[in-house]
Structure formats: C-alpha cells, structure tokens
Design a protein around this motif. Structure first.
Motif, PDB file in Angstrom:
ATOM      1  N   GLY A 272       0.828  -1.202   0.000  1.00 29.79           N
ATOM      2  CA  GLY A 272       0.000   0.000   0.000  1.00 29.79           C
ATOM      3  C   GLY A 272       0.859   1.247   0.000  1.00 29.79           C
ATOM      4  O   GLY A 272       2.023   1.214  -0.380  1.00 29.79           O
ATOM      5  N   CYS A 273       0.281   2.334   0.444  1.00 31.94           N
ATOM      6  CA  CYS A 273       0.999   3.601   0.472  1.00 31.94           C
ATOM      7  C   CYS A 273       0.850   4.190   1.865  1.00 31.94           C
ATOM      8  O   CYS A 273      -0.245   4.200   2.410  1.00 31.94           O
ATOM      9  N   ASN A 274       1.947   4.600   2.468  1.00 33.19           N
ATOM     10  CA  ASN A 274       1.808   5.234   3.779  1.00 33.19           C
ATOM     11  C   ASN A 274       2.271   6.692   3.756  1.00 33.19           C
ATOM     12  O   ASN A 274       2.721   7.227   4.747  1.00 33.19           O
ATOM     13  N   CYS A 275       2.152   7.297   2.585  1.00 29.34           N
ATOM     14  CA  CYS A 275       2.461   8.727   2.493  1.00 29.34           C
ATOM     15  C   CYS A 275       1.353   9.518   3.203  1.00 29.34           C
ATOM     16  O   CYS A 275       0.241   9.024   3.349  1.00 29.34           O
ATOM     17  N   GLN A 276       1.690  10.753   3.611  1.00 30.27           N
ATOM     18  CA  GLN A 276       0.667  11.588   4.246  1.00 30.27           C
ATOM     19  C   GLN A 276      -0.458  11.865   3.248  1.00 30.27           C
ATOM     20  O   GLN A 276      -0.215  11.986   2.054  1.00 30.27           O
ATOM     21  N   ASP A 282       2.070  12.690  -4.579  1.00 31.72           N
ATOM     22  CA  ASP A 282       3.510  12.706  -4.847  1.00 31.72           C
ATOM     23  C   ASP A 282       4.190  11.399  -4.461  1.00 31.72           C
ATOM     24  O   ASP A 282       5.415  11.328  -4.398  1.00 31.72           O
ATOM     25  N   CYS A 283       3.407  10.372  -4.143  1.00 31.42           N
ATOM     26  CA  CYS A 283       3.991   9.096  -3.723  1.00 31.42           C
ATOM     27  C   CYS A 283       5.030   8.629  -4.742  1.00 31.42           C
ATOM     28  O   CYS A 283       4.756   8.598  -5.945  1.00 31.42           O
ATOM     29  N   PRO A 284       6.248   8.281  -4.278  1.00 30.49           N
ATOM     30  CA  PRO A 284       7.324   7.951  -5.228  1.00 30.49           C
ATOM     31  C   PRO A 284       6.988   6.768  -6.133  1.00 30.49           C
ATOM     32  O   PRO A 284       7.499   6.676  -7.245  1.00 30.49           O
ATOM     33  N   LEU A 285       6.139   5.852  -5.648  1.00 32.33           N
ATOM     34  CA  LEU A 285       5.811   4.701  -6.496  1.00 32.33           C
ATOM     35  C   LEU A 285       4.329   4.681  -6.866  1.00 32.33           C
ATOM     36  O   LEU A 285       3.741   3.620  -7.086  1.00 32.33           O
ATOM     37  N   ALA A 288       2.195   2.701  -4.126  1.00 33.76           N
ATOM     38  CA  ALA A 288       2.628   1.368  -3.694  1.00 33.76           C
ATOM     39  C   ALA A 288       3.988   1.449  -3.018  1.00 33.76           C
ATOM     40  O   ALA A 288       4.837   0.586  -3.186  1.00 33.76           O
ATOM     41  N   CYS A 289       4.185   2.498  -2.213  1.00 34.99           N
ATOM     42  CA  CYS A 289       5.537   2.767  -1.721  1.00 34.99           C
ATOM     43  C   CYS A 289       5.968   1.848  -0.584  1.00 34.99           C
ATOM     44  O   CYS A 289       7.104   1.874  -0.165  1.00 34.99           O
ATOM     45  N   THR A 290       5.067   0.992  -0.062  1.00 34.84           N
ATOM     46  CA  THR A 290       5.500   0.096   1.014  1.00 34.84           C
ATOM     47  C   THR A 290       5.951  -1.260   0.478  1.00 34.84           C
ATOM     48  O   THR A 290       6.203  -2.178   1.240  1.00 34.84           O
TER      49      THR A 290
HETATM   50 ZN   LIG Z   1       3.286   6.362  -0.890  1.00 35.10          ZN
END
Ligand SMILES: [Zn+2]
Ligand SMILES: [Zn+2]
Length: 418
Positions: A272-276, A282-285, A288-290
């Motif tokens: 998943g994504c744990n960006c704010q 702006d999630c780098p992936l 799916a950044c986790t």
């Molecule tokens: Zn993310």
C-alpha cells in the motif's frame, strides 16, 4: 542447562507440546555438538577428581572407560560412583561393564586377542555416493581411497582388514564404483606442509557442461599473468587454483521450493501507500511505496538532460525506507558517497543546476534473503538487471557493484535480534 531450552515458532506463534513443556530437539541444533563436548569435558573432569583407577575417554555422548584387572566389587563400586556423578548433574547414564570386547563408535576393541577391527552395526549397510551421480570426478575418485584409509586405520593388521574389506567393497560396487578398497598401512608421515595463501576459483559442477571450465579459467590466468610479467608472483599456477563445488542436492532443491511456496502465501497482501494524505499524489511509487523486496530504478532528468541517467538498486525493506535514505543523501552532502545516485545528484547540484527530477519505478519484484536455502534472489536480480541493462552510458551503477556481497542476510544475525 537453561540455555538449551528449545522453543518452536511457526508464523510468529509459539507452539506448545500437548502434554505441556517444551520441544526437546536440541540434539540436532547447530551448536549441539559443541554443547555436548563442553558438558562432556566438565563431567570427565569430575570423574577424574572423584574416581580412582579409571581411564575414561569420550566422544560426544559415547564414553569408553578402562580399568586394569579390577575385582568384582571394585567394578561394582566404580559403576555406582559413575551413576552418582551423572545423577548429581541431573543426567542419567547407561553403563555396560566388565567387557573385554567392546564396540565403540565404528571400532571393535578385543582385549582377548589384542586386536581392533571395524565395527559394523547390525542391519546397517553403508550407503555411498553413486558413481554416476552429478559430482566432480575427483570427489568420486576419492571415495574408495578415503574409505580404504579409514578402514585400514581402524584395523590392527592386514588380516583383520581383509576380513571386513569385502563388506565395504560390496557396498561400493552397489554404488557403481569399479574399485574396491585396499589395505593402506599408516605411513606414519603426518607432517603437514605450511598452508599457502591460495586463491580458489570454485564454480559449480555439472556433468552436462562439456566445457572444461577450470582449465579454461587457468588458461586465462596463464595468458594474462605471464611468467615474466609484473604480477606473476601474485597470480600463478601455484597460488591460483580451480576446483568444483557441488550443486544443491534434491533435498535442498525441494526444501527451497517448499519455502518459496510457503513464503509466497505470507506475502499475499498487496503493498500500500503510507504517504501523508495530502501528499499521496507525490507518492514515489504511485501508491505502492510500502512494497518490499524489489529491484527499482531511479531516473534522473534535468532540463538540459531529458534522456537522463538511470540508477538501479535493490530494496529488502519497504521501498519508502530506502527512498527516505536516498532523499537524505540528496539533501545532506555528508551522505554524498552513499550511492552512485547521490553522487550524481551532487554533481548536478554543483554544476549550478537545481531543477533535477528523479522518477522511481519498480523493475522487478522478487524474494528477499532466504535463511533455509541461504540464497538471496534480491541481490541476484539486482546484479542481473545491472548486467543486462542495454544502455550502458545511461547507467549510473558501477561494474564493481556486481561482485558486492549480500547485505540482506545481516538482519538475521543474532546481534540484530530485538
Ligand atoms: Zn506512498
Ligand atoms: Zn541480498
């Protein structure tokens, strides 16, 4: 003894025996032999202090004691004493005493005849590596020789040897070896040569490869380090040698296959994504950044360099963590040499350009370091991607990264345990 308690975990849950208590499988543990040896030495010391007129030897959990012409009561007394020593340590022991012929490990000692000979456990036939199995030739050739040596060593003379030789020769024949064993008296020459520093090249061996890999390698060494050359002292046929290693056997192949399937089930949850929340865009992936255990690429572009440069990396931890480290290295000059990527970013910055962009993407999803098979798919895949990258001029990674050591097994070291 408290350090020898064994606990069983499966999927992070502790398991308990039905009748209560712990699992007692420490015999097969990695340090089982060492612990056995330590306890053995301790008890040997106690025996030598407390019991007179007895010579005791110990191998792992088998002991052999000798007494000279004991009387019946003396024997009995010593036996009781031994039981006492073991009982005090919370152990029990099985003692056979008054024997003149003893089977100890793989040797039979016969005091009546004054000889010793190989001891074969009943219903136990030796099983040797088959002559046709996929092993390097020198390994197969060495099998009859090493058996000859061992059986000769534990036979007190040639006559004794010849009596038991057919048994082993038969077992060898059944494994497809043409040669039987022959008597080799101990030459008494056990002088060891000073060990030299030798650089070994040990490729895996397979019968289906027709090229003589070792010879080819040695020819390369000879060609590039000629006898009159500058480096011939460092690299010559005496200190660069080649040998073959064996490939994993079927048991190991099955083991790694099983664990692959079992681990695969664990990782069924999609990343998943744990960006704010307000920065999700702006999630780098792209949400799916986790994701873990990936080979990723980072493409750096600037207004003047639209093609950009590419960096390939591997991440065993969630990518977000790796990403954070990259970002730190971009912003703090002290981490400039962290990766080739951060070095490149700082080169751009120092050339007066600040409008660089890094685009991240997943190249490949694999598995991390495997404790069972002791292999790291992650490192292998990272190296493969670096080697196979088509546009070498665009790639930031250096060639030396291909021979780097796996760092993902570090997290399984005891010192990392929290
Ligand atoms: Zn993310
Ligand atoms: Zn690795």
């Amino acid at each position: 003894m408290h350090v020898r308690k064994s606990l069983l975990f499966h999927n992070n849950l502790p398991w308990v025996k039905k009748k209560g208590g712990m699992f007692d499988v420490t015999m097969g543990s990695y340090d089982g032999a060492e612990v056995c040896e330590l306890v053995g030495l301790f008890i040997l010391h106690q025996i030598s202090q407390q019991i007179d007129g007895i010579d005791v030897g110990l191998y792992r959990d088998d002991g052999l004691a000798v007494m000279k012409d004991p009387t019946g009561p003396e024997l009995d007394f010593t036996r009781k004493k031994l039981h006492e020593v073991f009982k005090k340590n919370g152990l029990s022991i099985e003692i056979k005493c008054g024997l003149k012929v003893v089977d100890y490990l793989d040797v039979t000692f016969d005091l009546n005849k004054g000889i010793f000979k190989p001891y074969i456990k009943p219903n136990n036939s030796p099983l040797y590596v088959n002559a046709k199995s996929n092993h390097p030739p020198h390994v197969l050739k060495q099998i009859p020789i090493s058996i000859s040596k061992r059986i000769s060593n534990i036979s007190s003379n040639e006559e004794v040897f010849n009596k038991s030789a057919p048994y082993y020769t038969n077992a060898l024949k059944q494994a497809g070896h043409a040669n039987g064993i022959s008597y080799q008296p101990d030459s008494g020459n056990s002088r060891k040569n000073r060990p030299r520093k030798i650089i070994w090249f040990v490729p895996p061996y397979s019968k289906s490869v027709s090229i003589n890999v070792a010879r080819t390698f040695l020819n390369i060494v000879r060609k590039h380090f000629p006898a009159n050359g500058k480096y011939s002292k460092l690299y010559n046929k005496n200190n660069v040698k080649a040998s073959y290693s064996c490939m994993p056997n079927i048991a190991r192949v099955i083991k790694s296959h099983n664990s692959k399937i079992l681990n695969g089930e664990d990782q069924a949850t999609p990343p998943g994504c744990n960006c704010q929340k307000n920065r999700r865009a702006d999630c780098p992936l792209g949400g799916a950044c986790t994701v873990e255990n990936i080979v990723y690429s980072g493409t750096v572009t600037t207004p003047t360099d639209q093609e950009g440069k590419v960096y390939l990396g591997a991440s065993g931890t969630p990518f977000k963590v790796r990403f954070g480290n990259h970002k730190k290295a971009f912003n703090h000059k002290g981490y400039r040499t962290d990766t080739k990527l951060s070095g490149h970013i700082w080169d751009i910055k120092e050339s007066g350009e600040s409008r660089y962009k890094v685009k991240w993407s997943v190249v490949k999803q694999t598995h991390g370091y495997n404790r069972v098979s002791k292999t790291c798919d992650l490192c292998l895949n990272e190296k493969l991607e670096i080697l196979n990258y088509k546009d070498r001029d665009k790639l930031l990674n250096s060639r030396s990264e291909v021979i780097s050591k796996c760092r993902h097994f570090n997290k399984y070291l005891l010192k990392e345990y929290k």
